[in-house]
Scaffold this active site. Sequence first.
Site, PDB file in Angstrom:
ATOM      1  N   ASN A   1      71.751  59.894 -21.198  1.00  0.00           N
ATOM      2  CA  ASN A   1      71.834  61.336 -21.045  1.00  0.00           C
ATOM      3  C   ASN A   1      70.643  61.974 -21.740  1.00  0.00           C
ATOM      4  OD1 ASN A   1      72.517  64.123 -21.306  1.00  0.00           O
ATOM      5  ND2 ASN A   1      74.606  63.545 -20.778  1.00  0.00           N
TER       6      ASN A   1
ATOM      7  N   ARG B   1      33.369  75.434  19.478  1.00  0.00           N
ATOM      8  CA  ARG B   1      34.273  76.583  19.397  1.00  0.00           C
ATOM      9  C   ARG B   1      35.294  76.490  18.271  1.00  0.00           C
ATOM     10  NH1 ARG B   1      36.423  77.067  25.295  1.00  0.00           N
ATOM     11  NH2 ARG B   1      35.653  74.928  25.422  1.00  0.00           N
TER      12      ARG B   1
ATOM     13  N   ARG C   1      56.579  62.995  -9.353  1.00  0.00           N
ATOM     14  CA  ARG C   1      55.190  62.638  -9.084  1.00  0.00           C
ATOM     15  C   ARG C   1      55.079  61.136  -8.884  1.00  0.00           C
ATOM     16  NH1 ARG C   1      52.670  64.918 -14.082  1.00  0.00           N
ATOM     17  NH2 ARG C   1      50.810  63.908 -13.259  1.00  0.00           N
TER      18      ARG C   1
HETATM   19 CA    CA Z   1      37.071  70.584  27.412  1.00  0.00          CA
END
Ligand code: CA
Length: 448
Positions: free
Chosen positions: A375, A15, A331
């Site tokens: 900087n 299902r 990253r």
């Molecule tokens: Ca079940």
Amino acid sequence: MKLSAVILAAGQGTRMKSSLPKVLHLILGKPMAWYAIEAARQITGKKPVMVIGHAADQVRHVLGDQAEYVLQEPQLGTGHALMQAEHLLSGQCDLVLVTYADMPLLTRETLARLVEVAQSHTGPVSMLTVTTAETRGFGRILRDPSGQVSGIVEEAQASPEQLGIHELNPGVYCFRAEWLWPALKRIRLSPKGEYYLTDLVGLAVADGHMIRTIDLAEPDEVIGINTRVHLAQAETLLRQRINRQWMLAGVTMINPLSTYIEPEVTLGQDTILWPGTFLHGSTRIGKGCEIGPDTIIKDTQVGDDCTLLASVLESAVLENHVEMGPYCHLRKGAYLSTGVHMGNFGEVKNSTLGPGAKMGHFSYMGDATVGPDVNIGAGTITCNYDGEHKYPTEIGEGAFIGSDTMLVAPVKIGAGAKTGAGAVVTKDIPPNSLAVGVPARVIRELKK
Ligand code: CA
Ligand code: UD1
């Protein structure tokens, strides 16, 4: 008493309408089965045995050595599934705890209560029950006139009268092993052609034993996942549970409903999470931070007193008092030391920014080592890639990189050096010197 856990996970889960096996669908970034494995491991102190069948190779590959595996092939029902664990566990334990891989909300507290009852119970079967009008296809608990459990009837076989019973079987049991293994062989094939684990209850009663039950106060714990609707419901409930736990531990959430925290994340006291904050994987956040709104952090360590606004961080490390955003991207391999300031639209990859370094506007640092108090002027970029290889950039302590400088790697900027606006640096610049132009040339020395 020695305790082992068996998790049934051989069913197909049609299902879900998915090419991915049901128990591998992710809930808060973890395969569904991880939750059952974790709960079982915390109760027994060891790896559970997992019965796999449908897509067994894939399940084993993804879950790896978190569990021991036995194969059920073909899948002839829950009783038949448990039989497959006998050769691993027979003689190895006194109690066998049985749960399902598709019940991620079941807590270890509930399992601990069940085990406690089973330890004090002389009979061979202790089990959870749940009483709710939402019957969800569960088996019904049958009781005799004196109130003792006499059996379980599956919904498909229940009479109209039995269908009206609201005491249900979630399918979580603790068995005495010496009774269990031979008893499994006494189960007869059901009308559906399966060996029902639930038949053990009737068998124990026929053997003259009493069944001990624990009625679950919280039916949500035994929501079994059969469809993607259930998947979303379970994730919502788990997320609420996790958020609640962190709020009780001293974390402020401006809107818990829009705050997403995966189960292995940790947070320090007095940290504030604004809406739209997503904390993934092994992320650890320190104390007194302010995160979000709209911030995604994955597998990243953040120290204390950091402020991160509308940014994305992946596999990075931040020391304390780091300020970032809006719209920064860290990253893999970004390391920001104490007091680093990153303003809008900065990207850092595989680079270290030293204590107090500032990178205020529209800059990219890749494969760079930036010293303390440097900087970095607006629009500065490390040109670290020539189309084939990546090259490093080094910027020494206190250097001042002028706006729109291109640092063509490999290149080194000495401590205290300066570059003029728009410089394209192709050669190393010595310490305390000023370089300007395209390509950049040193035009004078600077006072220290
Ligand atoms: Ca079940
Ligand atoms: C089972 C119970 C039912 C209970 C319900 C709760 C039986 C006969 N019935 O029914 O009383 O109310 O669970 O959810 O036990 N599995 C295997 N191998 C198999 C069949 C199933 O490993 O051959 C696994 C599935 O992967 C799943 C679990 O066992 O994790 C339950 O199977 P499922 O088919 O959902 O059982 P139900 O029919 O729902």
